[in-house]
Design an enzyme around this catalytic site. Structure first.
Site, PDB file in Angstrom:
ATOM      1  N   GLY A   1       0.804  -1.216   0.000  1.00 50.63           N
ATOM      2  CA  GLY A   1       0.000   0.000   0.000  1.00 50.63           C
ATOM      3  C   GLY A   1       0.838   1.267   0.000  1.00 50.63           C
ATOM      4  CB  SER A   2      -0.014   4.640   1.200  1.00 55.09           C
ATOM      5  OG  SER A   2      -1.178   4.756   0.395  1.00 55.09           O
ATOM      6  CB  THR A   3       4.407   1.542   3.456  1.00 58.39           C
ATOM      7  OG1 THR A   3       4.214   0.332   2.719  1.00 58.39           O
ATOM      8  CG2 THR A   3       3.523   1.534   4.693  1.00 58.39           C
ATOM      9  CB  ILE A   4       5.030   1.277  -2.012  1.00 59.36           C
ATOM     10  CG1 ILE A   4       5.016  -0.159  -1.485  1.00 59.36           C
ATOM     11  CG2 ILE A   4       5.833   1.348  -3.298  1.00 59.36           C
ATOM     12  CD1 ILE A   4       6.389  -0.718  -1.142  1.00 59.36           C
ATOM     13  CE  LYS A   5      -0.005   6.566  -2.219  1.00 61.42           C
ATOM     14  NZ  LYS A   5      -1.244   7.155  -1.675  1.00 61.42           N
TER      15      LYS A   5
END
Length: 572
Positions: A290-294
């Site tokens: 999810g958004s941790t990859i951002k």
């Protein structure tokens, strides 16, 4: 003539008498010599046997127990970084039989089942009737069972002292420490790693002697490990999730201070260790993060030199590519700065950041950060990340915000450590390691300035009042920064908005990060009606609780009065 002949005969008679007497003496001498030599040989044999028995009697039992003792050869203790025992050998008794000496197999089985009701009757009967010299009947008895069987007085039945593994902490670090089988061989976790480093060869050669085996010191801090598992068990119940996990990682050395995944198992009674839901999700589980990859998308854009902290991206309208439309969860409907793209977790902004770098550059960066290859560490249970076979623009866009590729939570934490420590990717270790040793195996993957920018963004995202999603991870005095990640899970081939995998990726203290903490919650439910089920409402508070309880144990002193250091600069 007769007299002469008589005298001659008399002389002749003397010679034969002398010859016979001499022969008798020679024969008697040889016989005595043979007797003496025979006695000497037997005496030498018995003296050798007696000497050998005396020698063996004076030896360490482990060295004189014979080849069969290798079945339960010694293992070194496993201890945490402070010397607390995580695994050790204990002595136990096992039941064996000598079938050749069994008088009545039926009677023997009838008596044994009064103490061992779970004994397999048919199999045991076949063993007792086999006529062999030795068979195992039951391994690792309790002292009570041994005493009761001994009282039965069954001929041909005996006990043998073996070694078995004992784990004082039970479930606390079960996935890390691992398991041994009934023969004391490592089959998972660090137990298997130790065997693979040469212990198995020592055991096979009979040289695995307890007094010669030094304890294996892990990087784990048992106190922090206990806190992590306690918080995971609590989160599992509080959020009614199917699983939860966390890791605490030293960003300067790559040491894993604590790591847990629940549900887990008790290594002292691992009857359910192979159940599917007992998987170590932190290193052997693959998830779309999810958004941790951002975090990596923004770092990639900044590190490319094509984007600066002052750059802006148009997030006014969704992006449509093929059949997919990319929208923001809580869109602002305007142009966003790089800090705003990060703290508002804009899918559109992240997609445009990836587009600036390009498809090939995007994949190369994630590979450089270690997110696409199988992680190298001591744990055998490590999954290989998945990615599209051929990257197209749609893949690059969706991966930019955490969909379309899967990696392990531990790899995500290791990559985040590089974002925080000045740009050095350090392979994770479960053994103790100095900073100098870490530097020797580290790879510079991003510029130091990129790391400094990411520290600012992490701190900003967890600052109260900034609008960032990480405010619930803040712990007074410890200056926590981080990034949430709420990923929709695939159900029946489609992403479901009601089934989530949540994560929070944090670092502290943000002025000079020493530790990364990553928490995950698989399929959490709302804690209370009206409360959200996204990562900010569950994974972030888990981080806060872990840091609040363990920071002082990790040597991080709280500092007050510096909580509002990061300020968002808004651009038109």
């Amino acid at each position: 003539m007769i007299g002469l002949l008589g005298r001659k005969r008399g002389k002749g008679e003397g010679k034969p008498s002398i010859v016979v007497d001499s022969a008798r003496k020679a024969t008697g001498g040889r016989t005595r010599n043979r007797v003496v030599m025979t006695m000497a040989v037997f005496f030498g044999i018995y003296a050798t046997i007696a000497g050998r028995l005396v020698y063996l009697g004076m030896q360490d039992p482990e060295m004189s127990s014979g080849p069969e003792s290798r079945v339960t050869a010694s293992r070194p203790d496993i201890v945490d970084r402070n010397g607390e025992v995580l695994a050790t050998d204990i002595k136990t008794s096992s039941l064996f039989a000598e079938p050749r000496r069994i008088v009545d197999a039926d009677e023997a089985i009838e008596k044994l089942t009064t103490v061992l009701p779970d004994l397999e009757v048919e199999q045991t009967y076949l063993k007792l009737k086999s006529g062999t010299g030795f068979v195992w009947l039951k391994r690792q008895l309790t002292p009570k069972q041994q005493a009761e069987i001994m009282a039965l007085g069954i001929p041909g039945i005996g006990f043998r002292t073996e070694k078995r593994r004992f784990y004082p902490g039970g479930e606390t670090a079960s996935h890390i420490v691992g398991l041994t089988n009934i023969d004391n061989k490592g089959i998972s976790g660090l137990e298997k790693y130790i065997d693979d480093q040469g212990l198995a060869d020592l055991q096979a050669s009979g040289l695995a002697i307890a007094k010669d085996l030094k304890p294996v010191k892990l990087s784990i801090d048992l106190r922090v490990q206990h806190i992590v598992r306690d918080e995971l068990v609590s989160a599992l119940e509080k959020y009614k999730a199917i699983a939860a996990g966390a890791v605490v990682l030293d960003v300067k050395t790559g040491e894993v201070l604590a790591m847990g995944s629940v549900p887990d198992f008790d290594p002292n009674n691992p009857y359910n260790a192979q159940d599917k839901d007992r998987l170590n999700r932190m290193s052997a589980g693959l998830f779309e993060m999810g958004s941790t990859i951002k975090s990596f998308t923004t770092a990639m854009a900044l590190d490319s030199g094509k984007v600066t902290m002052d750059s802006t991206f148009d997030a006014r309208r969704p992006i449509t590519i093929g059949r997919q439309t990319i929208r923001d969860f809580h869109g602002k409907g305007r142009v966003l700065t790089v800090p705003e793209v990060f703290i508002y977790s804009s899918n559109i902004g992240s997609a445009r950041e990836a587009d600036v770098v390009g498809i090939e550059g995007h994949r190369e960066f994630l590979k450089r950060m270690g997110l696409l290859d199988r992680m190298q560490t001591e744990l055998p249970e490590v999954a290989r990340p998945t990615e599209p076979k051929v990257w197209k623009k749609v893949h690059s866009i969706t991966i930019s915000f955490g969909h379309g590729m899967s990696t392990t939570p531990l790899q995500t934490a290791v990559g985040a450590a590089a974002l925080m420590n000045g740009g050095k990717l350090i392979p994770p270790t479960f053994l103790t390691r100095t900073e100098a040793e870490a530097d020797a195996v580290a790879t510079q993957v991003i510029k130091p300035q990129t790391s400094e920018d990411m520290r600012y963004l992490y701190k900003l995202n967890a600052t109260k009042g900034s609008g960032g999603s990480g405010a619930r991870a803040q712990v007074e005095g410890y200056r926590v920064g981080g990034k949430t990640g709420t990923a929709e899970k695939v159900v029946n081939g489609r992403y479901s908005s009601d089934v989530r995998f949540n994560a929070f990726l944090a670092a502290f203290p943000m002025d000079n990060p020493k530790y990364v903490v990553l928490t995950i919650v698989d399929e959490p439910k709302r804690e209370h009606p009206g409360v959200g089920a996204t990562a900010g409402f569950n994974a972030a508070p888990m981080v806060a609780n872990i840091i609040r309880r363990s920071a002082s144990l990790l040597g991080v002193k709280p500092e007050f009065g510096q909580e509002a250091g990061a300020t968002l600069a808004s651009y038109p």
